[in-house]
Design a protein around this motif. Structure first.
Motif, PDB file in Angstrom:
ATOM      1  N   MET A   1       0.843  -1.193   0.000  1.00  0.00           N
ATOM      2  CA  MET A   1       0.000   0.000   0.000  1.00  0.00           C
ATOM      3  C   MET A   1       0.878   1.243   0.000  1.00  0.00           C
ATOM      4  O   MET A   1       1.931   1.285   0.620  1.00  0.00           O
ATOM      5  CB  MET A   1      -0.898  -0.008   1.237  1.00  0.00           C
ATOM      6  N   LEU A   2       0.429   2.271  -0.674  1.00  0.00           N
ATOM      7  CA  LEU A   2       1.190   3.499  -0.845  1.00  0.00           C
ATOM      8  C   LEU A   2       0.672   4.571   0.110  1.00  0.00           C
ATOM      9  O   LEU A   2      -0.497   4.920   0.077  1.00  0.00           O
ATOM     10  CB  LEU A   2       1.014   3.955  -2.305  1.00  0.00           C
ATOM     11  N   ILE A   3       1.550   5.059   0.985  1.00  0.00           N
ATOM     12  CA  ILE A   3       1.162   6.135   1.896  1.00  0.00           C
ATOM     13  C   ILE A   3       1.930   7.378   1.473  1.00  0.00           C
ATOM     14  O   ILE A   3       3.168   7.364   1.435  1.00  0.00           O
ATOM     15  CB  ILE A   3       1.482   5.768   3.360  1.00  0.00           C
ATOM     16  N   MET A   4       1.201   8.434   1.126  1.00  0.00           N
ATOM     17  CA  MET A   4       1.887   9.625   0.643  1.00  0.00           C
ATOM     18  C   MET A   4       1.216  10.915   1.101  1.00  0.00           C
ATOM     19  O   MET A   4       0.050  10.927   1.479  1.00  0.00           O
ATOM     20  CB  MET A   4       2.030   9.591  -0.882  1.00  0.00           C
ATOM     21  N   ASN A   5       2.005  11.995   1.068  1.00  0.00           N
ATOM     22  CA  ASN A   5       1.592  13.354   1.427  1.00  0.00           C
ATOM     23  C   ASN A   5       0.886  13.425   2.782  1.00  0.00           C
ATOM     24  O   ASN A   5       1.434  12.983   3.775  1.00  0.00           O
ATOM     25  CB  ASN A   5       0.759  13.968   0.294  1.00  0.00           C
ATOM     26  N   GLU A   6      -0.337  13.971   2.827  1.00  0.00           N
ATOM     27  CA  GLU A   6      -1.037  14.208   4.100  1.00  0.00           C
ATOM     28  C   GLU A   6      -1.419  12.932   4.839  1.00  0.00           C
ATOM     29  O   GLU A   6      -1.757  12.963   6.013  1.00  0.00           O
ATOM     30  CB  GLU A   6      -2.293  15.079   3.874  1.00  0.00           C
ATOM     31  N   ASP A  41       5.826  14.636  -4.644  1.00  0.00           N
ATOM     32  CA  ASP A  41       5.029  13.892  -3.668  1.00  0.00           C
ATOM     33  C   ASP A  41       5.957  13.408  -2.565  1.00  0.00           C
ATOM     34  O   ASP A  41       7.105  13.035  -2.824  1.00  0.00           O
ATOM     35  CB  ASP A  41       4.383  12.656  -4.322  1.00  0.00           C
ATOM     36  N   LEU A  42       5.455  13.376  -1.334  1.00  0.00           N
ATOM     37  CA  LEU A  42       6.176  12.806  -0.202  1.00  0.00           C
ATOM     38  C   LEU A  42       5.642  11.389  -0.030  1.00  0.00           C
ATOM     39  O   LEU A  42       4.466  11.187   0.238  1.00  0.00           O
ATOM     40  CB  LEU A  42       5.927  13.640   1.068  1.00  0.00           C
ATOM     41  N   VAL A  43       6.520  10.384  -0.237  1.00  0.00           N
ATOM     42  CA  VAL A  43       6.092   8.990  -0.206  1.00  0.00           C
ATOM     43  C   VAL A  43       6.791   8.257   0.931  1.00  0.00           C
ATOM     44  O   VAL A  43       8.022   8.296   1.036  1.00  0.00           O
ATOM     45  CB  VAL A  43       6.421   8.285  -1.548  1.00  0.00           C
ATOM     46  N   CYS A  44       6.009   7.595   1.771  1.00  0.00           N
ATOM     47  CA  CYS A  44       6.550   6.810   2.878  1.00  0.00           C
ATOM     48  C   CYS A  44       6.948   5.434   2.332  1.00  0.00           C
ATOM     49  O   CYS A  44       6.133   4.747   1.717  1.00  0.00           O
ATOM     50  CB  CYS A  44       5.493   6.669   3.970  1.00  0.00           C
ATOM     51  N   LEU A  47       6.870   1.566   7.136  1.00  0.00           N
ATOM     52  CA  LEU A  47       6.284   1.982   8.408  1.00  0.00           C
ATOM     53  C   LEU A  47       6.923   1.250   9.581  1.00  0.00           C
ATOM     54  O   LEU A  47       6.519   1.423  10.722  1.00  0.00           O
ATOM     55  CB  LEU A  47       4.777   1.706   8.398  1.00  0.00           C
ATOM     56  N   LEU A  48       7.928   0.433   9.302  1.00  0.00           N
ATOM     57  CA  LEU A  48       8.488  -0.432  10.325  1.00  0.00           C
ATOM     58  C   LEU A  48       9.524   0.254  11.210  1.00  0.00           C
ATOM     59  O   LEU A  48       9.871  -0.259  12.260  1.00  0.00           O
ATOM     60  CB  LEU A  48       9.108  -1.677   9.682  1.00  0.00           C
ATOM     61  N   SER A  49      10.055   1.405  10.791  1.00  0.00           N
ATOM     62  CA  SER A  49      11.069   2.061  11.616  1.00  0.00           C
ATOM     63  C   SER A  49      10.551   3.411  12.091  1.00  0.00           C
ATOM     64  O   SER A  49       9.597   3.960  11.560  1.00  0.00           O
ATOM     65  CB  SER A  49      12.360   2.220  10.825  1.00  0.00           C
ATOM     66  N   CYS A  54      11.023   8.469   4.328  1.00  0.00           N
ATOM     67  CA  CYS A  54      10.170   8.996   3.267  1.00  0.00           C
ATOM     68  C   CYS A  54      11.060   9.568   2.181  1.00  0.00           C
ATOM     69  O   CYS A  54      12.186   9.991   2.437  1.00  0.00           O
ATOM     70  CB  CYS A  54       9.252  10.095   3.804  1.00  0.00           C
ATOM     71  N   ARG A  55      10.558   9.613   0.959  1.00  0.00           N
ATOM     72  CA  ARG A  55      11.354  10.199  -0.115  1.00  0.00           C
ATOM     73  C   ARG A  55      10.482  11.130  -0.942  1.00  0.00           C
ATOM     74  O   ARG A  55       9.255  10.967  -1.004  1.00  0.00           O
ATOM     75  CB  ARG A  55      11.984   9.117  -0.983  1.00  0.00           C
ATOM     76  N   LEU A  56      11.121  12.084  -1.557  1.00  0.00           N
ATOM     77  CA  LEU A  56      10.437  13.003  -2.462  1.00  0.00           C
ATOM     78  C   LEU A  56      10.538  12.421  -3.865  1.00  0.00           C
ATOM     79  O   LEU A  56      11.621  12.062  -4.316  1.00  0.00           O
ATOM     80  CB  LEU A  56      11.095  14.390  -2.413  1.00  0.00           C
ATOM     81  N   THR A  57       9.391  12.300  -4.541  1.00  0.00           N
ATOM     82  CA  THR A  57       9.392  11.790  -5.917  1.00  0.00           C
ATOM     83  C   THR A  57       8.646  12.771  -6.792  1.00  0.00           C
ATOM     84  O   THR A  57       7.722  13.451  -6.318  1.00  0.00           O
ATOM     85  CB  THR A  57       8.694  10.419  -6.015  1.00  0.00           C
ATOM     86  N   PRO A  58       9.010  12.881  -8.066  1.00  0.00           N
ATOM     87  CA  PRO A  58       8.264  13.768  -8.962  1.00  0.00           C
ATOM     88  C   PRO A  58       6.772  13.429  -8.909  1.00  0.00           C
ATOM     89  O   PRO A  58       6.411  12.254  -8.813  1.00  0.00           O
ATOM     90  CB  PRO A  58       8.854  13.460 -10.337  1.00  0.00           C
ATOM     91  N   ARG A  59       5.944  14.451  -8.947  1.00  0.00           N
ATOM     92  CA  ARG A  59       4.502  14.267  -8.776  1.00  0.00           C
ATOM     93  C   ARG A  59       3.939  13.238  -9.767  1.00  0.00           C
ATOM     94  O   ARG A  59       4.192  13.310 -10.954  1.00  0.00           O
ATOM     95  CB  ARG A  59       3.788  15.614  -8.948  1.00  0.00           C
ATOM     96  N   GLY A  60       3.192  12.271  -9.232  1.00  0.00           N
ATOM     97  CA  GLY A  60       2.502  11.275 -10.064  1.00  0.00           C
ATOM     98  C   GLY A  60       3.295  10.009 -10.316  1.00  0.00           C
ATOM     99  O   GLY A  60       2.722   8.969 -10.610  1.00  0.00           O
TER     100      GLY A  60
END
Length: 163
Positions: A1-6, A41-44, A47-49, A54-60
């Motif tokens: 599952m993708l957890i990103m931004n807010e 986008d800020l992408v997690c 969640l284990l640590s 998190c990393r910044l990736t180009p939007r989309g």
């Protein structure tokens, strides 16, 4: 599952920049502000640590990558299809070459091939020789799963693609 931004709930995150550079541990709000500023986008990633990386990736691109990975997993989970190719012991050279090329294409695309040679009377030995010749020529793209099976009115062998 993708957890990103807010959707990221942690108060602090370990941030990696768009080009892979380490930006250290920053607050979530600071990371989101930087993402907006860079139109990213800020992408997690896990969640284990704690704090979560998190990393910044180009939007989309994060959603596209996740969708591609999901599609690859689905494709890998499907069993290989078995395609049957029928022959006769007295096959012409041109027809033999056509069947061999067809089998090569199927094996290269990841499908297994079942060769079936219809036999009448005492053609069993000729059918076996034909299948052995095919197996030899297809050795680069496929390996036999079963031995050559002679039974009643047919000789058969199954060839799986080489991974």
């Amino acid at each position: 599952m993708l957890i990103m931004n807010e959707k990221i709930k942690a108060s602090e995150v370990r941030l990696t920049g768009v080009d892979g550079e380490e930006l250290g541990i920053v607050s979530r709000d600071e990371a989101l502000a930087l993402a907006r500023e860079l139109k990213a986008d800020l992408v997690c990633t896990s969640l284990l640590s704690s704090p979560p990386p998190c990393r910044l990736t180009p939007r989309g691109t994060a959603k596209q990558t996740a969708a591609k990975e999901k599609q690859q997993e689905r494709k890998a989970a499907q069993p290989a299809k078995v395609k049957e190719i029928r022959l006769t012991p007295h096959i012409e050279d041109h027809d033999y070459e056509t069947k061999r090329r067809q089998a090569e294409k199927l094996l290269a695309s990841g499908d297994a091939v079942q060769f079936v040679v219809k036999i009448q009377g005492k053609e069993g030995q000729r059918a076996k020789e034909l299948l052995e010749q095919l197996l030899k020529e297809l050795a680069e793209v496929g390996r036999k799963e079963t031995g050559i099976q002679l039974s009643g009115k047919q000789a058969a062998v199954r060839v799986n693609p080489v991974q």
